[in-house]
Enzyme design. Structure first.
Site, PDB file in Angstrom:
ATOM      1  N   CYS A 220       0.832  -1.198   0.000  1.00 49.83           N
ATOM      2  CA  CYS A 220       0.000   0.000   0.000  1.00 49.83           C
ATOM      3  C   CYS A 220       0.873   1.256   0.000  1.00 49.83           C
ATOM      4  CB  CYS A 220      -0.864   0.002   1.265  1.00 49.83           C
ATOM      5  SG  CYS A 220      -1.812  -1.501   1.441  1.00 49.83           S
TER       6      CYS A 220
ATOM      7  N   ARG B  59       3.189   1.455  -7.533  1.00 50.58           N
ATOM      8  CA  ARG B  59       3.224   0.278  -6.644  1.00 50.58           C
ATOM      9  C   ARG B  59       2.013  -0.614  -6.868  1.00 50.58           C
ATOM     10  NH1 ARG B  59       6.076   1.887  -1.549  1.00 50.58           N
ATOM     11  NH2 ARG B  59       4.648   0.602  -0.384  1.00 50.58           N
TER      12      ARG B  59
ATOM     13  N   TRP C  19      -3.344  -1.893  -1.580  1.00 48.81           N
ATOM     14  CA  TRP C  19      -3.117  -3.128  -2.343  1.00 48.81           C
ATOM     15  C   TRP C  19      -3.704  -4.223  -1.452  1.00 48.81           C
ATOM     16  CZ3 TRP C  19      -1.329  -5.014  -6.932  1.00 48.81           C
ATOM     17  CH2 TRP C  19      -0.983  -6.355  -6.968  1.00 48.81           C
TER      18      TRP C  19
ATOM     19  N   ASN D 213       0.172   0.029   6.118  1.00 53.85           N
ATOM     20  CA  ASN D 213       0.723  -0.883   5.117  1.00 53.85           C
ATOM     21  C   ASN D 213       1.394  -2.012   5.887  1.00 53.85           C
ATOM     22  OD1 ASN D 213       1.720  -2.093   2.823  1.00 53.85           O
ATOM     23  ND2 ASN D 213       3.554  -0.807   2.732  1.00 53.85           N
ATOM     24  N   GLY D 214       1.011  -3.260   5.584  1.00 54.93           N
ATOM     25  CA  GLY D 214       1.632  -4.404   6.268  1.00 54.93           C
ATOM     26  C   GLY D 214       0.587  -5.459   6.545  1.00 54.93           C
TER      27      GLY D 214
ATOM     28  N   GLU E 170      12.845 -22.785 -14.958  1.00 60.08           N
ATOM     29  CA  GLU E 170      12.588 -21.382 -14.590  1.00 60.08           C
ATOM     30  C   GLU E 170      13.787 -20.505 -14.930  1.00 60.08           C
ATOM     31  OE1 GLU E 170      10.223 -19.590 -14.002  1.00 60.08           O
ATOM     32  OE2 GLU E 170      11.054 -17.819 -13.044  1.00 60.08           O
TER      33      GLU E 170
ATOM     34  N   LYS F 214      13.664 -17.320 -17.484  1.00 64.71           N
ATOM     35  CA  LYS F 214      14.122 -15.974 -17.099  1.00 64.71           C
ATOM     36  C   LYS F 214      15.080 -15.424 -18.154  1.00 64.71           C
ATOM     37  CE  LYS F 214      11.712 -14.764 -14.590  1.00 64.71           C
ATOM     38  NZ  LYS F 214      10.725 -15.766 -14.616  1.00 64.71           N
TER      39      LYS F 214
ATOM     40  N   GLU G  96      13.358 -14.782 -21.677  1.00 68.82           N
ATOM     41  CA  GLU G  96      12.308 -13.757 -21.793  1.00 68.82           C
ATOM     42  C   GLU G  96      12.834 -12.338 -21.609  1.00 68.82           C
ATOM     43  OE1 GLU G  96       9.110 -13.612 -18.950  1.00 68.82           O
ATOM     44  OE2 GLU G  96      10.305 -14.581 -17.424  1.00 68.82           O
TER      45      GLU G  96
ATOM     46  N   HIS H 254      19.591 -38.717 -23.700  1.00 68.31           N
ATOM     47  CA  HIS H 254      18.496 -39.055 -24.646  1.00 68.31           C
ATOM     48  C   HIS H 254      18.356 -37.992 -25.724  1.00 68.31           C
ATOM     49  CE1 HIS H 254      17.361 -42.335 -22.029  1.00 68.31           C
ATOM     50  NE2 HIS H 254      17.434 -41.501 -20.997  1.00 68.31           N
TER      51      HIS H 254
ATOM     52  N   LYS I 216       2.639  -8.312 -18.850  1.00 69.39           N
ATOM     53  CA  LYS I 216       2.708  -8.798 -17.476  1.00 69.39           C
ATOM     54  C   LYS I 216       1.586  -9.793 -17.196  1.00 69.39           C
ATOM     55  CE  LYS I 216       4.193  -9.246 -13.348  1.00 69.39           C
ATOM     56  NZ  LYS I 216       5.372 -10.119 -13.164  1.00 69.39           N
TER      57      LYS I 216
END
Ligand code: AGP
Length: 613
Positions: free
Chosen positions: A2, A27, A75, A101-102, A485, A489, A492, A508, A608
């Site tokens: 937030c 944010r 948020w 915020n938290g 992964e 990364k 992309e 193989h 995104k």
């Protein structure tokens, strides 16, 4: 995360609050609100959605020239993104307002206790508990009341309080959530992040965990929440421009988000695990133990990086809960004849909660009668609204297109889910669960301690490798998905072709690719397949391949076969190694992409959130 802004001075506060909140928009948020004083009474306006709605409600700030106020962009973490849940929140009588915020871990207990004492709650948020707890202790000293309130609070907070009984002061406090103060001339500020303050002052005071501050237009007094002892916090002059400040000084959001992972992993497990007893708490899962006992199979449904998180979770869930797990690419799942029903738990995993293929798969599963529990980072997103329940990853907004902190937060949520299933199905004794929980609770500190060093090593490596055209990433068991992964990364954000492969598959086919032009990133944790991985590395080496091994401290054997070794902290429990081994792969991709001059935060052709097929 937030956004918080507070102002006390000689100017009208509202325009400063609106401008400050606008500078925190990057944010991400889903509702907003402001509060000020008028004729000695607290005034408040809030709106669901974007700041433009709030700006209209307060007529661009012209609705009042009151020189004190607080503002917030939310948020959502607890409670849907609605006006009722938007901050600021008030006490029963509307005498004070709070922005926060938290995560208040013990808000449920505190809320029940306050309800029994006669307090009336109007929102689903954890924050509203703060307003009522301050009210409980408030007689004529707002600072003392805030201090006593925070003595009962567990969890993370950055907060601002305005009380009609002290029309010249704001109270601020922080613990494990960022909060900064701006020192001006005849005016002072608070904010959750520096960009909100830069147009007004560059003299920034960074509050420390456990600090409480009292702001008037001419003074800032800082003390410790617990003892009341005064402390000095020297103001620092910030030279950043606003854009740099949004990234907190990091070159890109992606790098900032890589460095936020200790906090995002912590925020995701906070309040859900009890290391001492091995107890896992997931109230979001509305299925009874009897219903969970009937689950014969689990389908983890996702795309991209989220699919990789599911592949890791398969090992944990099958090992700890003894339930067969299928990890499905949503784009394939949705077009097949599906053998799912009410005994098959479907778990869509999604950072955005809007991915079209994952949403489509979820809807088909529901039509077949499957219970659906989502793992998601965005409260109120479509996938969460169409699931029976959601385990939220509290990673905060992820701005970089390449998913980093959301991935390790998904791993955290899935790790907890696996232990929760083991707990409800009694397939793991409490001591064993406690050991896994203790291991998880160590992850933030382990990453934090070595992030800089790993980053330095990956930067040096990228200087040597950024011009290669092809990479192979190899891993086994829990680290096969991590190899996938790492390859994703790299491809992309640097546009280099990279493939992740199960190391056991080398003979193989892929071994035909090995030559001096194909660096091989080999993940070699000290686990039960370590020797197998070492022989895979030797196979590559004997064919004149170039090996970049990611290996643990103290592993000297690997240095004999790999030309390059990136060291990561050694960990005892194999289950948490994927969290650690992911970090250098993110950093290698980041530094190679940066060396190649790529647009790291907004890579070409990517969005995104893939809300179309
Ligand atoms: C990961 O770096 C990518 N941005 C992409 O693969 C992403 O994980 C995928 O599109 C799924 O998105 P979601 O988690 O929002 O559903």
């Amino acid at each position: 995360m937030c956004g918080i802004v507070g102002y006390v001075g000689s100017k009208p506060a509202l325009p400063v609050l609106l401008d400050g909140l606008a500078r925190l928009e990057y944010r991400g948020y889903d509702s907003a609100g402001v509060a000020w004083l008028k004729d000695g009474e607290v005034q408040r306006m809030r709106c669901q959605g974007k700041l433009v709605g709030l700006r209209d409600m307060v007529q661009g700030g012209k609705i009042s020239d009151c020189p004190i106020g607080i503002g917030h962009t939310r948020w959502a973490t607890h409670g849907a993104p609605t006006e009722e849940n938007a901050h600021p929140h008030t006490d029963c009588k509307g005498k004070l307002v709070v922005v926060h915020n938290g995560i208040i871990e013990n808000y449920f207990t505190l809320r029940n206790q306050l309800r029994e004492e006669g307090h009336t709650f109007v929102s689903e948020t954890d924050t509203e508990v703060l307003a009522h707890l301050i009210e409980k202790y408030l007689e004529n000293d707002i600072v003392e009341a805030v201090r006593r309130c925070l003595a009962e609070v567990e969890g993370a907070f950055a907060m601002g309080v305005l009380w009609k009984g002290a029309p010249d002061k704001l109270v601020a406090a922080r613990k494990e959530s960022p909060l900064v103060l701006g020192a001006g001339k005849g005016e002072n500020f608070m904010a959750s992040d520096i960009p909100a303050l830069l147009p007004y002052t560059r003299e920034i005071i960074f509050l420390e965990d456990g600090d409480l501050a009292v702001l008037t237009k001419d003074s800032i007094e800082i003390s410790r929440i617990d003892t009341g002892e005064s402390v000095e916090r020297e103001a620092k002059t910030i030279s950043w421009d606003a854009t740099a400040a949004e990234k907190a000084g990091y070159r890109h959001f992606m790098l900032k988000e890589i460095y936020e992972q200790p906090q995002s992993v912590l925020n995701t497990f906070r309040g859900r695990i009890i290391p001492e007893t091995g107890h896992v708490d997931l109230p979001e899962i509305k299925l009874s133990n009897e219903e969970l006992a009937k689950i014969s199979r689990i389908v983890l449904l996702a795309c991209g990086t989220s699919w990789h998180a599911g592949l890791v979770a398969k090992y944990w869930i099958e090992e700890w809960a003894g339930i067969p797990v299928e990890v499905e690419l949503a784009s394939e799942f949705r077009y097949r004849r599906l053998l799912v029903n009410e005994t098959v738990l479907v778990v869509p995993i999604s950072q955005s909660g809007e991915t079209a293929d994952t949403l489509a798969g979820l809807r088909i599963a529901r039509k077949h009668g499957s219970p659906v529990i989502a793992i998601c980072n965005v409260v109120g997103s479509t996938i969460t609204r169409e699931s029976d329940g959601t385990i939220y990853t509290h990673a905060g907004p992820e701005i970089g297109v390449a998913s980093t902190k959301a991935f390790t937060s998904q791993l955290t949520a899935l790790y907890i889910l696996a232990l929760f299933l083991a707990q409800t199905r009694n397939t793991m004794d409490p001591a064993a669960r406690a050991e896994k929980i203790r291991a998880l609770s160590e992850v933030p500190r382990i990453i934090e301690k070595r992030l800089e060093e790993m980053h330095q090593a990956c930067t040096e490596l990228s200087d040597e490798f950024y011009q290669y055209r092809d990479f192979l990433y190899l891993g086994r068991h829990l680290h096969f998905p991590i190899a996938l992964e790492g390859a994703l990364k790299l491809k992309e954000i640097s546009y280099i072709h990279a493939e992740g492969y199960a190391a056991g598959e080398m003979k193989h086919g892929p071994i035909a690719l090995i030559d001096r032009n194909m660096p091989v990133v080999a993940l070699v944790p000290r686990d039960h397949v370590y020797e197998k991985m070492v022989s895979n590395v030797e196979e590559v080496r004997s064919r004149r391949g170039i090996i970049i091994a990611v290996a643990e401290d103290g592993d000297n054997d690997i240095s004999r076969v790999a030309q390059h070794v990136i060291r990561v902290p050694a960990t005892k429990d194999p289950a948490i190694k994927p969290f650690i081994f992911t970090i250098p792969l993110q950093l290698i991709a980041y530094e190679i992409a940066f060396a190649r001059g790529c647009d790291v935060d907004q890579p070409r052709n990517l969005a995104k959130s893939v809300t179309v097929e």
